[in-house]
Motif scaffolding. Structure first.
Motif, mmCIF file in Angstrom:
data_model
loop_
_atom_site.group_PDB
_atom_site.id
_atom_site.type_symbol
_atom_site.label_atom_id
_atom_site.label_comp_id
_atom_site.label_asym_id
_atom_site.label_seq_id
_atom_site.Cartn_x
_atom_site.Cartn_y
_atom_site.Cartn_z
ATOM 1 N N GLU A 41 0.832 -1.207 0.000
ATOM 2 C CA GLU A 41 0.000 0.000 0.000
ATOM 3 C C GLU A 41 0.864 1.253 0.000
ATOM 4 O O GLU A 41 0.627 2.205 -0.748
ATOM 5 C CB GLU A 41 -0.935 -0.025 1.209
ATOM 6 C CG GLU A 41 -1.990 -1.127 1.122
ATOM 7 C CD GLU A 41 -2.726 -1.349 2.423
ATOM 8 O OE1 GLU A 41 -2.447 -0.634 3.402
ATOM 9 O OE2 GLU A 41 -3.575 -2.258 2.473
ATOM 10 N N LEU A 42 1.898 1.269 0.847
ATOM 11 C CA LEU A 42 2.780 2.427 0.927
ATOM 12 C C LEU A 42 3.580 2.599 -0.366
ATOM 13 O O LEU A 42 3.807 3.727 -0.821
ATOM 14 C CB LEU A 42 3.718 2.281 2.123
ATOM 15 C CG LEU A 42 4.692 3.436 2.365
ATOM 16 C CD1 LEU A 42 3.941 4.739 2.598
ATOM 17 C CD2 LEU A 42 5.616 3.121 3.537
ATOM 18 N N THR A 43 3.995 1.495 -0.979
ATOM 19 C CA THR A 43 4.775 1.572 -2.211
ATOM 20 C C THR A 43 3.985 2.257 -3.314
ATOM 21 O O THR A 43 4.546 3.033 -4.099
ATOM 22 C CB THR A 43 5.186 0.167 -2.669
ATOM 23 O OG1 THR A 43 5.695 -0.566 -1.561
ATOM 24 C CG2 THR A 43 6.245 0.244 -3.751
ATOM 25 N N LEU A 45 1.824 4.560 -3.042
ATOM 26 C CA LEU A 45 1.860 6.004 -2.802
ATOM 27 C C LEU A 45 3.219 6.576 -3.212
ATOM 28 O O LEU A 45 3.300 7.623 -3.858
ATOM 29 C CB LEU A 45 1.574 6.295 -1.329
ATOM 30 C CG LEU A 45 1.599 7.774 -0.940
ATOM 31 C CD1 LEU A 45 0.413 8.504 -1.547
ATOM 32 C CD2 LEU A 45 1.591 7.929 0.569
ATOM 33 N N ASN A 296 -5.014 5.624 -3.039
ATOM 34 C CA ASN A 296 -3.990 6.388 -2.325
ATOM 35 C C ASN A 296 -4.134 7.853 -2.677
ATOM 36 O O ASN A 296 -4.199 8.205 -3.862
ATOM 37 C CB ASN A 296 -2.591 5.912 -2.721
ATOM 38 C CG ASN A 296 -2.238 4.572 -2.117
ATOM 39 O OD1 ASN A 296 -1.791 4.497 -0.980
ATOM 40 N ND2 ASN A 296 -2.444 3.500 -2.881
ATOM 41 N N TYR A 404 1.751 13.566 3.898
ATOM 42 C CA TYR A 404 1.459 12.187 4.276
ATOM 43 C C TYR A 404 0.313 11.671 3.427
ATOM 44 O O TYR A 404 -0.479 12.432 2.869
ATOM 45 C CB TYR A 404 1.135 12.070 5.776
ATOM 46 C CG TYR A 404 -0.182 12.660 6.204
ATOM 47 C CD1 TYR A 404 -1.355 11.901 6.188
ATOM 48 C CD2 TYR A 404 -0.270 13.975 6.659
ATOM 49 C CE1 TYR A 404 -2.560 12.433 6.589
ATOM 50 C CE2 TYR A 404 -1.472 14.520 7.069
ATOM 51 C CZ TYR A 404 -2.621 13.739 7.037
ATOM 52 O OH TYR A 404 -3.820 14.277 7.432
ATOM 53 N N VAL A 536 -0.924 3.084 6.644
ATOM 54 C CA VAL A 536 0.478 3.212 7.043
ATOM 55 C C VAL A 536 1.066 4.572 6.690
ATOM 56 O O VAL A 536 1.843 5.141 7.457
ATOM 57 C CB VAL A 536 1.314 2.079 6.401
ATOM 58 C CG1 VAL A 536 1.129 2.019 4.898
ATOM 59 C CG2 VAL A 536 2.779 2.233 6.727
ATOM 60 N N ALA A 537 0.702 5.132 5.535
ATOM 61 C CA ALA A 537 1.314 6.380 5.099
ATOM 62 C C ALA A 537 0.890 7.566 5.961
ATOM 63 O O ALA A 537 1.547 8.606 5.950
ATOM 64 C CB ALA A 537 0.979 6.659 3.634
ATOM 65 N N SER A 538 -0.183 7.411 6.722
ATOM 66 C CA SER A 538 -0.602 8.501 7.609
ATOM 67 C C SER A 538 0.193 8.520 8.902
ATOM 68 O O SER A 538 0.114 9.472 9.666
ATOM 69 C CB SER A 538 -2.100 8.376 7.922
ATOM 70 O OG SER A 538 -2.348 7.266 8.769
ATOM 71 N N GLN A 539 0.970 7.461 9.163
ATOM 72 C CA GLN A 539 1.814 7.371 10.357
ATOM 73 C C GLN A 539 1.030 7.740 11.614
ATOM 74 O O GLN A 539 1.416 8.597 12.395
ATOM 75 C CB GLN A 539 3.053 8.251 10.204
ATOM 76 C CG GLN A 539 3.937 7.846 9.029
ATOM 77 C CD GLN A 539 5.212 8.638 8.949
ATOM 78 O OE1 GLN A 539 5.926 8.787 9.934
ATOM 79 N NE2 GLN A 539 5.492 9.165 7.774
ATOM 80 N N GLN A 545 2.832 0.339 10.854
ATOM 81 C CA GLN A 545 2.405 -0.849 10.114
ATOM 82 C C GLN A 545 2.037 -2.008 11.040
ATOM 83 O O GLN A 545 1.787 -3.116 10.557
ATOM 84 C CB GLN A 545 3.507 -1.291 9.153
ATOM 85 C CG GLN A 545 3.696 -0.347 7.977
ATOM 86 C CD GLN A 545 4.760 -0.844 7.027
ATOM 87 O OE1 GLN A 545 5.951 -0.684 7.273
ATOM 88 N NE2 GLN A 545 4.353 -1.447 5.938
#
Length: 565
Positions: A41-43, A45, A296, A404, A536-539, A545
């Motif tokens: 998912e992060l990749t 983005l 994303n 983010y 995950v990208a919102s940290q 994660q």
């Protein structure tokens, strides 16, 4: 006529995995197909942001570097390569591979799969991609491709596609397809199946786990498989390592995908020999009528500052600087819309070093306005340098703030997505959606074994008897927990309820926690909804994660029967 088993390996579990794994797998032993999973998912983005800077990019560039070293090896040994490294631009990566092939003077037939990109229909998204199945990959391989690159396919599709091409399975060979899905799920994260990130790592020689080899599956025509690795490589393959990976980022008994819904409650694992685990008994059902689409988008801007609090009066120091910062943020022209404080008591009394005498107070802010998390925060924090608690300092001064991402998933009808195999000769072959589908429903809860009889107990960490592995799916986290004996299972299944989980993992006490029971694996799978915020990208949390959520659970103490200790 019996078809020979398909020997299929993995050389990448994520974008950034061990670069030399492709060479290791090609030279370490016989293979028919080598897969690589580069997407998460992060990749997606990250690749989306790359594509904003360079419209011809959007794919995993390390894959090209690996191929530059290994293309000749793969062609010479007759190993086909299937990878989702195409990311947001599989056609662009396929062209780049052809250029590489021409430059090296190594002829290679390169095909790709497209149709997953639905970004045009979701204009607020940076990237919107449907999770396709393995049928497009199968079409490319049937027509003779040496290399197949895809965009967003399910991780297991990297195995179901080659399996369908090799064995000629019909679309409704659900049990066989489900067996391939389970094998694919075990392979997809690389060395997590061979001792990496393994809860019971202390049971084994550290030298053996220092550099785990990558996994491979010997897949048979009936859908059964053996998970193993090349001889002479590090790591291990046993029922525990395979169970851990089976539980990773799954939820209930029904594991749905575009090709088939695999019944994880039917999986049986057998230790056939050292470093050889047989997977059998897998049942499959028709896939759901919809495809998952990962969206994303940029959610705004984020910044943080970590205050170091040393020695005495930690709580009072934290209260003082928090009051000062809140007042400054209130007085600012633009207060951040989200302000979050977390105090980590990493300090020890009478500590022998300054670092071990210190606690960390973390302030995270978010807002759609970059200035609200940049100048506002940095000004408020820096101005306190000589005006706050004794020993004031920060780990690093806050900067400008960074964008983010936010992840969410939606579902679209299978027939609304134009899945296409683009063959090495340029022909475009449409891939039909599943004809028979079945709306996904939760599986019935299985009958539970009798609980252990009463007996003496001892207070001890759960991890003494149970392993765990955890991970992220959007804003949710899953925690798989398993044990290694029938008696331990009889205790675990009655003791570790969803309510008990919430008591142990206090972050989850106000969230929805769903427990799924998998008796064949002596395992429970807990899904904690919303613990990761917007993905995950919102940290959203310290461990964005949820990679260590399972290890936190294993560290919590319960009254455990002495017979199990």
């Amino acid at each position: 006529m019996t078809v020979a088993p398909l020997r299929i390996g993995n050389a990448s579990g994520f974008y950034g995995d061990r670069f030399d794994a492709m060479r290791e797998m090609l030279t370490g032993g016989p293979l028919d197909v080598l897969t690589g999973d580069y997407l998460a998912e992060l990749t997606m983005l990250i690749l989306g942001r790359d594509r904003l800077k360079n419209p011809s990019g959007g794919y995993a560039r390390t894959f090209l570097g690996q191929l530059e070293e290994c293309l000749g090896l793969a062609i010479e040994r007759g190993v086909r390569i299937v990878a989702n490294a195409g990311g947001l631009n599989p056609a662009g990566l396929a062209d780049a591979v052809r250029q590489l092939s021409d430059r090296l003077g190594i002829p290679a037939r390169v095909a790709h799969v497209e149709g997953d990109d639905l970004t045009a229909g979701h204009p607020r998204s940076l990237a919107a991609h449907a999770y396709l199945g393995g049928a497009g990959i199968a079409a490319c391989l049937r027509e003779g491709a040496d290399i197949v690159v895809t965009g967003r396919v399910t991780d297991a599709a990297l195995v179901t596609g080659p399996a369908v091409a090799h064995f000629g399975w019909a679309p409704d060979a659900y049990d066989r397809l489900a067996g391939a899905v389970v094998a694919g799920h075990v392979l997809e994260c690389g060395t997590q199946a061979t001792g990496g990130n393994y809860a019971f790592f202390t049971d084994h020689d550290p030298a053996r786990l220092r550099r785990p080899g990558f996994p491979l599956a010997e897949l048979h025509e009936d859908g059964t498989s053996v998970i193993t690795k090349h001889d002479g490589t590090g790591g291990l393959v046993d029922i525990g390592t395979v169970t851990a990976q089976l539980l990773y980022e799954t939820s209930g008994a029904r594991y749905a995908g575009p090709d088939v819904t695999a019944r994880l409650d039917s999986v049986r694992l057998t230790q056939e020999a050292p470093d050889r685990v047989r997977i059998s008994g897998v049942r499959g059902e028709a896939p759901p009528p919809t495809l998952k689409v990962g969206l994303n988008r940029l959610g705004g801007y984020r910044n943080e500052v970590v205050f170091v609090l040393t020695g005495l009066d930690i709580e009072a120091k934290a209260a003082l600087v928090r009051d000062q910062m809140e007042a400054a943020l209130d007085a600012a022209k633009s207060r951040p819309s989200e302000v979050r404080w977390d105090l980590a008591r990493t300090d020890h009394p009478d500590a022998p070093t300054e670092e071990t005498a210190s606690a960390l107070l973390r302030l995270v802010v978010r807002d759609r306005d970059e200035d609200a998390v940049g100048r506002t925060l940095s000004g408020a924090a820096i101005e306190l340098a000589l005006a706050s608690y004794p020993g004031f300092h920060v780990i690093a001064p806050p900067g400008k703030g960074s964008p983010y991402g936010v992840f969410e998933d939606v579902y679209v009808p299978q027939g609304s997505v134009e899945h296409v195999a683009v063959l090495h000769d340029g022909r475009r072959v449409p891939v039909a959606p599943a004809i028979d589908t079945l709306v996904l429903e939760p599986a019935s809860e299985p009958l539970l074994p009798e609980p252990l009889p009463p007996g003496p107990t001892r207070r001890a960490p759960l991890g003494v008897v149970a392993g765990a592995r955890s991970g992220d799916k959007g804003g949710n986290a899953n925690v798989g927990v398993w044990v290694r004996s029938d008696d331990a299972w009889r205790w675990l299944v009655h003791q570790l309820t969803a309510d008990r989980f919430q008591n142990l993992i206090t972050e989850s006490c106000h969230l929805k926690v769903v427990r799924h029971t998998l008796p064949n694996l002596r395992a429970l799978n807990f899904v904690v909804e919303g613990i990761l915020g917007e993905g995950v990208a919102s940290q959203h949390r310290f461990d964005p994660q949820a990679k260590a959520l399972g290890e936190w659970l294993r560290s919590r103490h319960l009254d455990i029967p002495e017979a199990l200790l």
